[in-house]
Scaffold this active site. Structure first.
Site, PDB file in Angstrom:
ATOM      1  N   LYS A 169      45.948  33.380  35.767  1.00  0.00           N
ATOM      2  CA  LYS A 169      46.871  34.210  35.322  1.00  0.00           C
ATOM      3  C   LYS A 169      48.114  34.342  35.941  1.00  0.00           C
ATOM      4  O   LYS A 169      48.203  34.433  37.520  1.00  0.00           O
ATOM      5  CB  LYS A 169      46.148  35.534  35.392  1.00  0.00           C
ATOM      6  CG  LYS A 169      47.014  36.655  34.977  1.00  0.00           C
ATOM      7  CD  LYS A 169      46.716  38.110  35.348  1.00  0.00           C
ATOM      8  CE  LYS A 169      47.733  39.139  34.718  1.00  0.00           C
ATOM      9  NZ  LYS A 169      47.445  40.475  35.422  1.00  0.00           N
ATOM     10  N   ALA A 256      48.396  45.986  31.989  1.00  0.00           N
ATOM     11  CA  ALA A 256      49.315  46.817  32.942  1.00  0.00           C
ATOM     12  C   ALA A 256      50.035  47.948  32.074  1.00  0.00           C
ATOM     13  O   ALA A 256      50.051  48.014  30.840  1.00  0.00           O
ATOM     14  CB  ALA A 256      50.241  46.047  33.494  1.00  0.00           C
ATOM     15  N   ASN A 278      43.189  47.917  35.669  1.00  0.00           N
ATOM     16  CA  ASN A 278      42.519  47.807  37.089  1.00  0.00           C
ATOM     17  C   ASN A 278      42.794  49.370  37.579  1.00  0.00           C
ATOM     18  O   ASN A 278      41.850  50.088  37.911  1.00  0.00           O
ATOM     19  CB  ASN A 278      42.872  46.920  37.741  1.00  0.00           C
ATOM     20  CG  ASN A 278      42.416  46.672  39.116  1.00  0.00           C
ATOM     21  OD1 ASN A 278      41.108  46.449  39.013  1.00  0.00           O
ATOM     22  ND2 ASN A 278      43.028  47.298  40.354  1.00  0.00           N
TER      23      ASN A 278
END
Length: 331
Positions: A169, A256, A278
């Protein structure tokens, strides 16, 4: 003699090899990658690599940075998955909390960063990989912390040495305050990493033109941001995300900014192939419950997208036309 070990001046014996250094530190050589004067020393070369005065050695490891319907598989980098939720490994209260969140989410892909190995730890005890079920989960290393093409390529090479994977990534940031992607450096890094044999999944802005350029450079997926990393602001530009998905020939993974389950569902309803998140889980008051919620939201959003929403109208349409005993509407 003296060497610089993970940035610290350290006294070591004359004639010591890298393999001997790792053994003396009590480190598992299979769980770390080693650089000697910025050159990655593969495992088969460590026993022959003799340290010299003023050598610089870096020892790094990985750090933390429900299934879909069987008829709706998610294909990424030549592999097929049931879950369309990717989740990170950073900022959890503990590695055990992280493990429980991974299980609750149903994710089959987790991303993690490369960082210096703490030299006061002995062996593999308490390492992040000890808490990831490698039989059920595919690891996606990232280049978090890179601000240039050179730094991104270095971190990618270290990740490949650690895991033997060609997945990466790609993250190349423009500044430390916004963590906004530097798109020029990202495009160049993508080009060079593809040339190096990596399957590259670049994190980028929600600019459809940049997404197209990354695909032209050989990206295996496009990962546009919903909003700034860790901001929880949700999807600030849904129209741009839809445009990226409409033109891309590779998977589009919204990455994100997700703050709650409805944000994840919205991304999937827009047509995204998957979502990576996350902070929304790791920072929740109940991380395990939020992880489960995210897994459900991904599934609901995907099913909603496949079902096809009704058109938006600026007027009412009765759900039971002609029903009722009252007379017609009065003019």
């Amino acid at each position: 003699m003296r060497i610089r070990l993970n940035g610290v001046i350290t006294e070591v014996a004359e004639g010591l090899t890298l393999e001997g250094l790792l053994r003396g530190l009590g480190l598992d050589g299979q769980a770390v990658a080693v650089e000697l004067n910025l050159d990655i020393i593969t495992r088969d070369r460590r026993a022959q690599s003799v340290l010299k005065e003023n050598d610089e050695v870096e020892i790094v490891k990985f750090v933390g940075g429900g299934s879909q319907a069987q008829g709706d598989p998610f294909e990424l980098g030549g592999k097929t998955f049931g879950s369309r939720l990717l989740i990170g490994t950073g900022r959890y209260p503990s590695f055990d909390d992280m493990r429980r969140c991974h299980q609750a989410s149903g994710s089959q892909i987790v991303t993690l960063a490369v960082g210096r190995h703490p030299l006061d730890l002995r062996g593999g005890s308490g390492q992040i990989l000890d808490f990831i079920d490698r039989e059920a989960i595919t690891l996606l290393p990232n280049t978090a912390g890179a601000y240039t093409v050179k730094e991104a390529r270095r971190l990618a090479s270290l990740a490949r040495e650690l895991l033997g994977t060609d997945w990466i990534k790609l993250e190349v940031m423009g500044d430390a305050t916004t963590l906004w992607p530097d798109v020029a450096e990202t495009v160049q890094a993508c080009r060079e990493l593809v040339r190096d044999g990596f399957k590259v999944f670049p994190y980028t802005t929600d600019d459809p033109i940049v997404a197209s350029k990354l695909e032209d450079e050989g990206a295996s997926a496009i990962m546009p941001l919903g909003s700034m990393i860790g901001s929880g602001l949700g999807l600030l530009n849904p129209l741009a995300l839809q445009r990226i998905k409409a033109t891309a020939k590779v998977p589009v993974i919204v990455d994100a900014g997700v703050g709650c389950a409805s944000d994840a569902a919205q991304a999937m309803e827009l047509g995204a192939d998957a979502v990576l998140l996350n902070s929304a889980v790791a920072g929740a008051q109940d991380p395990v419950a939020m992880a489960a919620a995210m897994g459900l939201a991904i599934r609901a959003g995907r099913l909603s997208f496949l079902a096809g929403r009704i058109p938006k109208r600026g007027y009412a349409t009765p759900s039971s036309p002609g029903a009722g005993l009252a007379g017609g509407a009065k003019l």
